[in-house]
Structure formats: structure tokens, C-alpha cells
Design an enzyme around this catalytic site. Structure first.
Site, PDB file in Angstrom:
ATOM      1  N   HIS A  72      -9.755   1.452   4.647  1.00 20.84           N
ATOM      2  CA  HIS A  72      -8.445   1.598   5.292  1.00 20.84           C
ATOM      3  C   HIS A  72      -8.585   2.533   6.496  1.00 20.84           C
ATOM      4  CE1 HIS A  72      -4.327   2.751   6.098  1.00 20.84           C
ATOM      5  NE2 HIS A  72      -4.008   1.591   5.560  1.00 20.84           N
TER       6      HIS A  72
ATOM      7  N   ASN B 175       0.879  -1.182   0.000  1.00 16.28           N
ATOM      8  CA  ASN B 175       0.000   0.000   0.000  1.00 16.28           C
ATOM      9  C   ASN B 175       0.909   1.222   0.000  1.00 16.28           C
ATOM     10  OD1 ASN B 175      -1.837   2.017   0.436  1.00 16.28           O
ATOM     11  ND2 ASN B 175      -2.358   1.397   2.540  1.00 16.28           N
ATOM     12  N   TRP B 176       1.059   1.833  -1.160  1.00 16.15           N
ATOM     13  CA  TRP B 176       2.024   2.928  -1.300  1.00 16.15           C
ATOM     14  C   TRP B 176       1.484   4.251  -0.767  1.00 16.15           C
ATOM     15  CZ3 TRP B 176       3.945   1.644  -7.006  1.00 16.15           C
ATOM     16  CH2 TRP B 176       4.530   0.364  -6.984  1.00 16.15           C
ATOM     17  N   LYS B 177       0.225   4.287  -0.416  1.00 21.42           N
ATOM     18  CA  LYS B 177      -0.407   5.483   0.183  1.00 21.42           C
ATOM     19  C   LYS B 177      -0.139   6.716  -0.672  1.00 21.42           C
ATOM     20  CE  LYS B 177      -0.171   3.237   4.645  1.00 21.42           C
ATOM     21  NZ  LYS B 177      -0.210   3.382   6.088  1.00 21.42           N
TER      22      LYS B 177
ATOM     23  N   SER C 199       2.821  -2.190  10.464  1.00 20.24           N
ATOM     24  CA  SER C 199       4.253  -2.245  10.763  1.00 20.24           C
ATOM     25  C   SER C 199       4.920  -3.567  10.379  1.00 20.24           C
ATOM     26  CB  SER C 199       4.508  -1.905  12.241  1.00 20.24           C
ATOM     27  OG  SER C 199       4.118  -0.571  12.497  1.00 20.24           O
TER      28      SER C 199
ATOM     29  N   GLU D 211      -6.910   4.885   7.567  1.00 20.27           N
ATOM     30  CA  GLU D 211      -6.726   6.330   7.308  1.00 20.27           C
ATOM     31  C   GLU D 211      -7.979   6.924   6.672  1.00 20.27           C
ATOM     32  OE1 GLU D 211      -2.995   5.713   5.336  1.00 20.27           O
ATOM     33  OE2 GLU D 211      -2.198   5.081   7.274  1.00 20.27           O
TER      34      GLU D 211
ATOM     35  N   GLU E 169      -6.069  -4.850  10.326  1.00 23.29           N
ATOM     36  CA  GLU E 169      -5.006  -3.881  10.611  1.00 23.29           C
ATOM     37  C   GLU E 169      -5.339  -3.113  11.887  1.00 23.29           C
ATOM     38  OE1 GLU E 169      -2.699  -2.626   6.885  1.00 23.29           O
ATOM     39  OE2 GLU E 169      -4.556  -1.506   6.842  1.00 23.29           O
TER      40      GLU E 169
ATOM     41  N   GLY F 261       1.901   2.163  10.822  1.00 19.39           N
ATOM     42  CA  GLY F 261       2.883   3.240  10.699  1.00 19.39           C
ATOM     43  C   GLY F 261       3.536   3.628  12.001  1.00 19.39           C
TER      44      GLY F 261
ATOM     45  N   GLY G 296       2.598  -1.211   4.389  1.00 24.75           N
ATOM     46  CA  GLY G 296       2.650   0.206   4.037  1.00 24.75           C
ATOM     47  C   GLY G 296       4.083   0.666   3.844  1.00 24.75           C
ATOM     48  N   GLY G 297       4.664   1.247   4.901  1.00 27.52           N
ATOM     49  CA  GLY G 297       5.996   1.852   4.825  1.00 27.52           C
ATOM     50  C   GLY G 297       7.040   0.979   4.142  1.00 27.52           C
TER      51      GLY G 297
HETATM   52  P1  PGA Z   1       2.422   0.231   7.729  1.00 29.27           P
HETATM   53  O1  PGA Z   1       0.996   0.480   7.002  1.00 29.27           O
HETATM   54  O2  PGA Z   1       2.948  -1.073   7.189  1.00 29.27           O
HETATM   55  O3  PGA Z   1       3.250   1.405   7.352  1.00 29.27           O
HETATM   56  O4  PGA Z   1       2.131   0.151   9.181  1.00 29.27           O
HETATM   57  C1  PGA Z   1       0.107  -0.566   6.756  1.00 29.27           C
HETATM   58  C2  PGA Z   1      -1.144  -0.040   6.116  1.00 29.27           C
HETATM   59  O5  PGA Z   1      -1.574   1.060   6.451  1.00 29.27           O
HETATM   60  O6  PGA Z   1      -1.748  -0.694   5.249  1.00 29.27           O
END
Ligand code: PGA
Length: 246
Positions: free
Chosen positions: A95, A9-11, A210, A97, A167, A173, A231-232
Site C-alpha cells: 500500500h 481498507n479501514w486503515k 478517492s 502508505e 492506486e 485520500g 479507503g475513506g
Molecule cells: P481513499 O484510500 O479511498 O481514501 O483515497 C484508498 C486506499 O488508500 O486504499
């Protein structure tokens, strides 16, 4: 789905050029590493480029959100037909966010999901609790409330189009990964709740929050976990290779 899934997930990172570079590296990884399925979720402006590059390869490309409505006056939204036209085959919905930064309700996330499923898109439906909710023992109640509005329009044929991503909000994050026991028991509970609520097998349940090369092997080794939403760490081809163990 027999292989476990690694979804990046490149956000809101990487423009068109950088997304193409990363997609190229992931395509190389997917060609070498056949033990996992690799899906990438670039920003909206990079979707067409990445979908074109990956067409006919094992890498699937998805959007980070999608409208449930077919067309019309929905400023700022992207429809399923727009995504399909450029070769995008899945989208994330719900998600954390979207839910907690942009205020999307359980009902809106479900409406997006059901609308997109009805139009043939695959959906990765994200659920998860906040830290205070976990501490109060409300984790499963929160997740069931997130799943519940899907029941209204649910059809058995959607089963193979859906992936659930667990999640925990407090792990996204933050570098604070859930313990193996928390992941195992919560995933088992989600599977049991799904069976009870939908009277059918549960779709694959991924873990996200994470995930990185230091913890991925153990998480992916959990029997009930169908893969990871990353994500990250997914912004680095090297980290993705390490996560995939290649
Ligand atoms: P993260 O994000 O791996 O940076 O914690 C995961 C996500 O939001 O899908």
C-alpha cells in the site's frame, strides 16, 4: 473471479467495537447485494472479531499488511499462520502508505507478497505512481519497477491468489480521483506489462484512490477494472451501499 470486488481498507480507523458494527452492516449489504464481492480490511486488533463474525458468509476479511517470513524475530510483524489461525484469508501488501510513509521498498513489498503467497494467503498487491512521476511520464516505469521483484520467486499457481490494485498516490485520500481515461489506459498498460513480464494472464486489477458514491459507478463500469479498493468511503456503510448501487 467473475464478480467485481469492493474492498474496504479501514486503515488505522475503528477499534474492535466499531469495526464489528461496520462489519455487521457490510454483511447485511453483501447478503442483499450479490452483484459484487465484499472484502473488508480492519485494523489488526479487530481482525479476530471481524473474522469470527463473518465466518461462513460471503464477506472476506484481510489484514493491511503481512510478513513474508514464516516465524521468528520480526518485532511488530504479523505472520500468515497467525492470520490463518483466526480466519483471515488475505492481506494487502505494498500500500502506498507502507511504501511512502513507512519506507517499504519495492523489494520488501515483493518479499512480503511472495512469502505470503507461498504460504497460501491471497494478496492484494498495491502499485501506483506519485504525481511528479505521472507528470514526467514515468507512470508505467514506476509500476513495472514495483512488479519486477515479484518475478524472482513467482510461480504460476500464485496467479489465482493475487489481485493487483492500481492506486495513484496522488489520488489516495485527496478527493482527486484519476480520470476515467487515466484509469483505463493505466490499467490496460498494467495488464500488458504483466503479460510481458510474467508470460501469463494478468490477475484482476482494481482501482483505488478517492472512490466514493459520486464516481464509483463510472469507475466500476470500466471493462478492464476488476473492482475498487476504497479507503475513506469504506468507513461508512451507507457510502458502501451507494457505491454498490443498492
Ligand atoms: P481513499 O484510500 O479511498 O481514501 O483515497 C484508498 C486506499 O488508500 O486504499
Amino acid at each position: 473471479m467473475s464478480k467485481k470486488l469492493l474492498i474496504g481498507n479501514w486503515k488505522m480507523n475503528l477499534g474492535n467495537v466499531k469495526s464489528a458494527e461496520l462489519a455487521d452492516a457490510i454483511m447485511g449489504l453483501a447478503a442483499k447485494n450479490t452483484g459484487y464481492e465484499f472484502w473488508v480490511t480492519p485494523s489488526t486488533t479487530a481482525l479476530a472479531t471481524v473474522a469470527k463474525m463473518t465466518a461462513g458468509t460471503a464477506v472476506r476479511v484481510g489484514a493491511q499488511n503481512v510478513a513474508g517470513d514464516v516465524t521468528g524475530a520480526h518485532t511488530g510483524e504479523v505472520s500468515v499462520s497467525m492470520l490463518k489461525e483466526i480466519g483471515v484469508t488475505y492481506a494487502l501488501t505494498g500500500h502506498s502508505e507502507r511504501r511512502h510513509v513507512y519506507g517499504e521498498s519495492n523489494e520488501l513489498c515483493a518479499k512480503r507478497t511472495l512469502g505470503a503467497l507461498a504460504q497460501g494467503l491471497t494478496i492484494v498487491f498495491c502499485v501506483g505512481e506519485k504525481l511528479a512521476e505521472r507528470e514526467k511520464g514515468e507512470t508505467l516505469a514506476v509500476i513495472e519497477a514495483q512488479l519486477s521483484p515479484l518475478k524472482a520467486g513467482w510461480k504460476p499457481e500464485y496467479q489465482k491468489q493475487l489481485v493487483v490494485a492500481y492506486e495513484p498516490v496522488w489520488a489516495i485520500g485527496t478527493g482527486k480521483v484519476a480520470t476515467l481515461e487515466e484509469i483505463t489506459t493505466t490499467t490496460q498498460s498494467i495488464i500488458a506489462s504483466w503479460k510481458k513480464m510474467f508470460a501469463s494472464e494478468c490477475p484482476p486489477v482494481l482501482y483505488g484512490g478517492s472512490v466514493d458514491p459520486t464516481n464509483a459507478k463510472l469507475i466500476l463500469g470500466i471493462d478492464v477494472v476488476g473492482g475498487c479498493l476504497i479507503g475513506g468511503a469504506s468507513l461508512s456503510a451507507e457510502k458502501m451501499a451507494a457505491i454498490a448501487g443498492s
